[in-house]
Design an enzyme around this catalytic site. Structure first.
Site, PDB file in Angstrom:
ATOM      1  N   ARG A  24     -43.764  -6.006 -42.582  1.00  0.00           N
ATOM      2  CA  ARG A  24     -42.440  -5.455 -42.298  1.00  0.00           C
ATOM      3  C   ARG A  24     -41.549  -5.502 -43.523  1.00  0.00           C
ATOM      4  O   ARG A  24     -40.345  -5.732 -43.402  1.00  0.00           O
ATOM      5  CB  ARG A  24     -41.761  -6.194 -41.139  1.00  0.00           C
ATOM      6  N   ARG A  28     -35.205  -3.547 -41.202  1.00  0.00           N
ATOM      7  CA  ARG A  28     -33.796  -3.817 -40.900  1.00  0.00           C
ATOM      8  C   ARG A  28     -33.133  -4.913 -41.717  1.00  0.00           C
ATOM      9  O   ARG A  28     -31.914  -4.967 -41.788  1.00  0.00           O
ATOM     10  CB  ARG A  28     -33.658  -4.160 -39.408  1.00  0.00           C
ATOM     11  N   ARG A  37     -30.901   4.320 -41.342  1.00  0.00           N
ATOM     12  CA  ARG A  37     -31.071   4.311 -39.892  1.00  0.00           C
ATOM     13  C   ARG A  37     -29.786   4.649 -39.135  1.00  0.00           C
ATOM     14  O   ARG A  37     -29.834   5.048 -37.976  1.00  0.00           O
ATOM     15  CB  ARG A  37     -31.603   2.950 -39.440  1.00  0.00           C
ATOM     16  N   ASP A  73     -45.422   3.135 -37.516  1.00  0.00           N
ATOM     17  CA  ASP A  73     -45.455   2.097 -36.488  1.00  0.00           C
ATOM     18  C   ASP A  73     -46.779   2.166 -35.741  1.00  0.00           C
ATOM     19  O   ASP A  73     -47.383   3.237 -35.647  1.00  0.00           O
ATOM     20  CB  ASP A  73     -44.297   2.248 -35.496  1.00  0.00           C
ATOM     21  N   TYR A 150     -49.156  -2.617 -24.816  1.00  0.00           N
ATOM     22  CA  TYR A 150     -47.951  -1.777 -24.663  1.00  0.00           C
ATOM     23  C   TYR A 150     -48.188  -0.671 -23.636  1.00  0.00           C
ATOM     24  O   TYR A 150     -47.317  -0.350 -22.833  1.00  0.00           O
ATOM     25  CB  TYR A 150     -47.552  -1.175 -26.011  1.00  0.00           C
TER      26      TYR A 150
END
Ligand code: 1CP
Length: 339
Positions: A24, A28, A37, A73, A150
């Site tokens: 990652r 963010r 973003r 992703d 998921y």
């Protein structure tokens, strides 16, 4: 000119300095990412090779890293097999129409990866390589079991109870889903290898929720099936909480193994043998003072040794991580001197 450090480390060669990248590494915790973003949704970033390439560069421009990882992703594969994924603010990924039965499973498709948005990842790798042929880039995909989590649960979960229910009550459907996901994941990884990735990582983040017996029955064969479709680039296996499976990881057929911070990397070396290991600092240690970060980085480097190690975190960097912590970690890898 010799090959990049990460390429040599993945081959098991002795390197003058341990290479470093981290999971990652784009995202963010970086102000430039948050700024982008504020104008573009996460899914739109993943759907444009130009934007994904821009984000891939962000951490490389800021830190002395030895590899890029393509910005994308793992859940793009869920879309490719026929379920929409939404990212709700503060909630993480949501699949509104989860797969819970044999009939649901029949509604999925087996796509040609080059004809879906999965293509964006390999296009991003090609674009990246045109502008930075000197900088190695990694590709990645989610492992079949983690994607199954998921797909069935419909989002993140502490227990993934719906997943385990399907495994126990309808193992045949679970197996069909794992086979489908393994084939798509394998093709997706191979497309990234062909686009020029120097390695491809398979993220089985949630496989650590399984008992060793269930891991062997469900997670392991699906990884083997996916990796059988990959050639031409080394593969890196990652599972969070993999301590109970350390002695079985070699069965995956991967070339290198991610280790999380709950395992001493020296112990992992003793169990796994002379293979490339990747890790394994606790991402929360990046909130510690710089001296403490340096101490921890040097300890890991000393325990891992001069060959077969790629420095990384034991899981993805957290969104609130201080930049100063990331800088201290990377500088500590660069300043480390072998005894
Ligand atoms: O901007 C945003 O709001 C989106 C946040 C975000 C980002 C930056 C998500 C949503 N995914 C990503 C990128 C991403 N995801 C990368 C990029 C390459 C990199 O820099 O490392 C990678 C490798 C992933 C992999 C991924 N996605 C995993 C496996 C690794 C892991 O961290 O365990 C998983 C489980 C996901 C699912 C996912 N995607 C995003 C979220 C919020 C989640 C849920 C899990 C989580 O919060 O960690």
């Amino acid at each position: 000119m010799s090959d990049p450090l990460i390429v040599r480390a993945l081959r098991g060669e002795e390197v003058e300095r341990t290479p470093v990248w981290f999971m990652r590494q784009a995202g963010r915790y970086m102000a430039v990412y948050r700024e982008l973003r504020s104008r573009v949704s996460f899914l739109d970033l993943c759907r444009s090779a130009e934007l994904a390439c821009e984000v891939t560069f962000q951490p490389l421009d800021a830190f002395r890293l030895d590899a890029a990882i393509v910005f994308s992703d793992i859940l793009t594969v869920i879309e490719a097999v026929g379920r929409e994924v939404e990212f709700e603010k503060g909630k993480g990924p949501v699949i509104h129409d989860p797969v819970r039965s044999a009939a649901d499973a029949k509604s999925l498709r087996r796509p040609d990866v080059s004809e879906t948005t999965l293509r964006v990842a390999s296009d991003t790798i090609r674009l990246f390589r045109q502008s930075r042929p000197d900088m190695p880039i990694l590709g990645f995909a989610g492992a079949p079991f983690t994607l199954l989590c998921y797909l069935i649960q419909g989002g993140g979960s502490k227990s993934f109870d719906e997943v385990k229910k399907l495994l126990w009550t309808d193992p045949q459907t679970a197996q069909q889903l794992l086979d489908l996901l393994a084939d798509v994941v394998g093709d997706h990884m191979q497309a990234q290898a062909e686009a020029g990735a120097v390695g491809v990582q398979i993220f089985d983040t949630w496989a650590g929720i399984l008992s060793p017996e269930d891991w062997e029955r469900f997670a392991l064969p699906s990884i083997q099936r996916a990796l059988a479709r990959v050639s031409g680039a080394p593969t890196i296996h990652y599972t969070r909480d993999n301590a109970p499976f350390l002695d079985r990881l070699h069965k995956t057929g991967a070339d290198a193994f991610g280790i999380d911070w709950r395992v001493d990397i020296g112990h992992a070396r003793a169990v796994l043998g002379d293979v490339p290991l990747q890790g394994n600092m606790d991402p929360v240690a990046l909130y510690a003072p710089p001296d403490e970060i340096t101490r921890r980085v040097h300890r890991i480097l000393d325990a891992a040794g001069p060959r077969n190690h790629i420095f990384n975190l034991g899981h993805g960097v957290l969104p609130t991580t201080p930049i100063s912590g990331v800088e201290a970690m990377i500088e500590a890898v660069h300043s480390h001197r072998r005894a």
